[in-house]
Motif scaffolding. Sequence first.
Motif, PDB file in Angstrom:
ATOM      1  N   LEU A   1       0.434   4.156  -2.732  1.00  0.00           N
ATOM      2  CA  LEU A   1       0.192   5.564  -2.394  1.00  0.00           C
ATOM      3  C   LEU A   1       1.256   6.496  -2.959  1.00  0.00           C
ATOM      4  O   LEU A   1       1.210   7.698  -2.738  1.00  0.00           O
TER       5      LEU A   1
ATOM      6  N   ALA B   1       1.897   7.054   3.113  1.00  0.00           N
ATOM      7  CA  ALA B   1       2.801   6.031   2.576  1.00  0.00           C
ATOM      8  C   ALA B   1       3.884   5.683   3.583  1.00  0.00           C
ATOM      9  O   ALA B   1       4.239   4.510   3.761  1.00  0.00           O
TER      10      ALA B   1
ATOM     11  N   TYR C   1       0.816  -1.202   0.000  1.00  0.00           N
ATOM     12  CA  TYR C   1       0.000   0.000   0.000  1.00  0.00           C
ATOM     13  C   TYR C   1       0.855   1.259   0.000  1.00  0.00           C
ATOM     14  O   TYR C   1       0.462   2.284  -0.574  1.00  0.00           O
TER      15      TYR C   1
END
Length: 305
Positions: free
Chosen positions: A97, A159, A93
Amino acid sequence: MAAVTAPPSRLPSSLLAWYFVVTWGSGYLATKVGLQYAPPFTFLSLRFAFGLLLVVPIALAVRPRWPGTPSEWFHVALAGLLMHAVNLGGSHYAQYLGMSAGIAALVLALQPLVTAMVAAPLLGERLMRPQWIGVALGLFGVALVVWHKVDVNALTGGALLAAAIALGAITGGTLYQRIFCPAVDLRAASVVQFVASLVVLAPLAWWVEGFRYTAAWPMFGAIAFLVIFASILAVNALHTLMRRGEATRVTSLLYLTPIIAVVLEWAMFGVRPTVLTTLGIAVTCAGVAMVAWRPRGRPAQEAAQ
């Protein structure tokens, strides 16, 4: 596939170590391919669903020793959630991001340093001064290796938080399994941990991402590689090495994975490493050698616990 049906406990530690390093480093490229066709939670859900299609028939055939008490089931499942669902979900993820692969690799390369700080009070594994220098030197070498890929402009708070969660999860999960599941059958653990990860990730893939993906052979190839060679064989190799040796020495191998990624990127895509990258490779290898160093007369903990 025959190798998946038996734990790699009889293989030499050096062979297991090199297999783990090469496969883990290759996983960066496979993940990069897979995320082009599916967002992170959906990609991971497909990965663990495919993994269960492989490990369940194997478990039914070989009949491994399953956890014997509810607490053992809980410990195995929790270790798997940390190492698989939370670690991979966070790292994937973070890149989704906008975090560059370089920064992600650099953040996750902190694991040997974090492990060394945690393992001392928890496991009584105290490093000597040359080994502490090796931990720091390895991290510095990784920074040199990935420096040319670092894009600070793409860095966001979300992030960075996701990458930090991944770092904490892989460190905590590896140590947790060593402490609370030291003798678990790794074949049974794969089934339990894949189920637990899928139960957590599939709802996130549906609610957050709508379970959207583009069916394509490169994505399926990436999933097959990551499941068979990384999630099953490489993770089992890591746990076998953890049982034989000390936590910091084993996790210092992770310093070498960005080097494998750089070499493969050069071989597959013609991306030549810079002089700084080459220097970083040499520094990293020196750091890992210092961490792996044992003073004369101190026997290695080669016997499985």
